[in-house]
Design a protein around this motif. Structure first.
Motif, short mmCIF file in Angstrom:
data_model
loop_
_atom_site.label_atom_id
_atom_site.label_comp_id
_atom_site.label_asym_id
_atom_site.label_seq_id
_atom_site.Cartn_x
_atom_site.Cartn_y
_atom_site.Cartn_z
N VAL A 87 0.84 -1.37 0.01
CA VAL A 87 0.14 0.04 0.08
C VAL A 87 0.85 1.47 0.11
O VAL A 87 0.43 2.18 -0.95
N GLY A 88 1.92 1.13 0.67
CA GLY A 88 2.90 2.36 0.85
C GLY A 88 3.73 2.70 -0.59
O GLY A 88 3.62 3.74 -0.88
N GLU A 89 3.74 1.65 -1.08
CA GLU A 89 4.57 1.76 -2.49
C GLU A 89 3.48 2.40 -3.62
O GLU A 89 3.99 3.10 -4.34
N PHE A 90 2.45 1.81 -3.42
CA PHE A 90 1.29 2.42 -4.36
C PHE A 90 1.26 3.90 -4.07
O PHE A 90 0.97 4.74 -5.02
N ALA A 91 1.04 4.13 -2.84
CA ALA A 91 0.85 5.66 -2.54
C ALA A 91 1.93 6.57 -2.94
O ALA A 91 1.94 7.48 -3.24
N ALA A 92 3.07 5.91 -2.70
CA ALA A 92 4.45 6.80 -3.03
C ALA A 92 4.43 6.93 -4.51
O ALA A 92 4.69 7.93 -5.13
N ALA A 93 4.02 6.04 -5.29
CA ALA A 93 4.04 5.78 -6.80
C ALA A 93 2.96 6.94 -7.24
O ALA A 93 3.23 7.91 -8.12
N ALA A 117 2.37 9.75 -5.36
CA ALA A 117 2.75 11.11 -4.62
C ALA A 117 3.83 11.50 -5.46
O ALA A 117 3.95 12.83 -5.63
N LEU A 118 4.75 10.79 -5.79
CA LEU A 118 5.89 10.95 -6.83
C LEU A 118 5.80 11.41 -8.01
O LEU A 118 6.59 12.01 -8.72
N ARG A 119 4.44 11.59 -8.63
CA ARG A 119 4.23 12.02 -9.96
C ARG A 119 4.59 13.38 -10.16
O ARG A 119 5.04 13.69 -11.08
N GLY A 120 4.36 14.12 -9.18
CA GLY A 120 4.83 15.72 -9.39
C GLY A 120 6.16 16.15 -8.93
O GLY A 120 6.69 16.94 -9.29
N LEU A 121 7.06 14.98 -8.67
CA LEU A 121 8.45 15.36 -8.49
C LEU A 121 9.33 15.04 -9.85
O LEU A 121 10.38 15.25 -9.79
N GLY A 122 8.69 14.77 -11.13
CA GLY A 122 9.33 14.67 -12.28
C GLY A 122 10.15 15.67 -12.57
O GLY A 122 11.38 15.27 -13.21
N GLY A 123 10.15 16.86 -12.60
CA GLY A 123 10.79 17.93 -12.79
C GLY A 123 12.17 18.06 -11.82
O GLY A 123 13.05 18.77 -12.40
N PRO A 152 11.15 1.55 -11.80
CA PRO A 152 11.09 0.22 -11.20
C PRO A 152 12.26 -0.10 -10.08
O PRO A 152 12.34 -1.02 -9.37
N LEU A 153 13.63 0.09 -10.64
CA LEU A 153 14.51 -0.33 -9.94
C LEU A 153 14.82 0.21 -8.51
O LEU A 153 14.98 -0.31 -7.66
N SER A 154 14.32 1.59 -8.29
CA SER A 154 14.34 2.19 -7.19
C SER A 154 12.99 1.77 -6.43
O SER A 154 13.27 1.46 -4.88
N PHE A 155 11.83 1.43 -6.78
CA PHE A 155 10.78 0.95 -6.20
C PHE A 155 11.10 -0.61 -5.62
O PHE A 155 10.90 -1.06 -4.73
N GLY A 156 11.86 -1.35 -6.49
CA GLY A 156 12.17 -2.58 -6.28
C GLY A 156 13.34 -2.65 -5.04
O GLY A 156 13.05 -3.55 -4.22
N ALA A 157 14.14 -1.71 -5.24
CA ALA A 157 15.32 -1.75 -4.13
C ALA A 157 14.59 -1.33 -2.87
O ALA A 157 14.68 -1.90 -1.70
#
Length: 198
Positions: free
Chosen positions: A137-143, A145-151, A161-166
């Motif tokens: 649930v936390g990884e899904f929520a982080a995904a 929330a992080l959409r706004g940090l692309g810049g 995927p590598l960061s989320f897997g790690a």
């Protein structure tokens, strides 16, 4: 800045396009600080009216440009380690309390012939189920929330995927340790002592 891809540039002679200032870049195999004096002297020999306001090295210039970002990343790393430690401590405390509350149950099970290792696996399974649900649930929520940090990211996606897997593997490792320590207490239980205490 160093985080941007190079763009096409045109070089013009200074006599064709005069400007109020300029930058000279000098490549050297020696210590750059030793070259500052001779470079100023060479510039004065060509034109004594040109002022040299400052001299610096490329590494110092890059360090100054990246200092803010390095500070932010260091702060982010600190809070990440703090959050993972806090999560591990919370799982450990919760499971440890749960094991303590179930001492009588475990004592009865052991007295009836249950194997300590199977009880330990049962305790770890309970802890891992709850923790894995929280991690997913936390990884899904982080995904989300992080959409706004692309810049703020360079050549990587906010949902890499590598960061989320790690991150998943690190949290899983912390969870395993946090579940194993309280579950190990079941191995040391003496059913007679537990039942007498109750």
């Amino acid at each position: 800045g160093p985080e941007r891809a190079p763009v096409a540039q045109t070089f013009w002679p200074l006599t064709q396009r005069p400007s109020a200032g300029g930058v000279f870049a000098i490549a050297t195999a020696n210590e750059p600080a030793m070259l500052a004096g001779p470079a100023r002297a060479a510039l004065r020999a060509v034109d004594p009216t040109v002022p040299v306001t400052s001299t610096t090295t490329l590494s110092r210039e890059l360090g100054e440009r990246l200092a803010g970002r390095e500070f932010n990343l260091g702060l982010l790393a600190f809070f990440t380690v703090f959050a993972v430690t806090l999560a591990g401590g919370g799982i450990f405390a919760l499971l440890s309390y749960s094991v303590t509350l179930r001492f009588q149950e475990f004592g009865i099970r052991l007295a009836l012939g249950a194997q300590p290792r199977s009880l330990m696996r049962h305790v770890m399974g309970d802890g891992l189920r709850v923790a894995l649900t929280g991690i997913v649930v936390g990884e899904f929520a982080a995904a989300l929330a992080l959409r706004g940090l692309g810049g703020l990211l360079y050549e990587t996606s906010p949902v890499d995927p590598l960061s989320f897997g790690a991150g998943f593997l690190v949290l899983l490792g912390v969870t395993l340790v946090a579940c194993y320590l309280p579950a190990r207490r079941v191995l040391a239980l003496n059913p007679v002592t537990v039942l007498q205490a109750e």
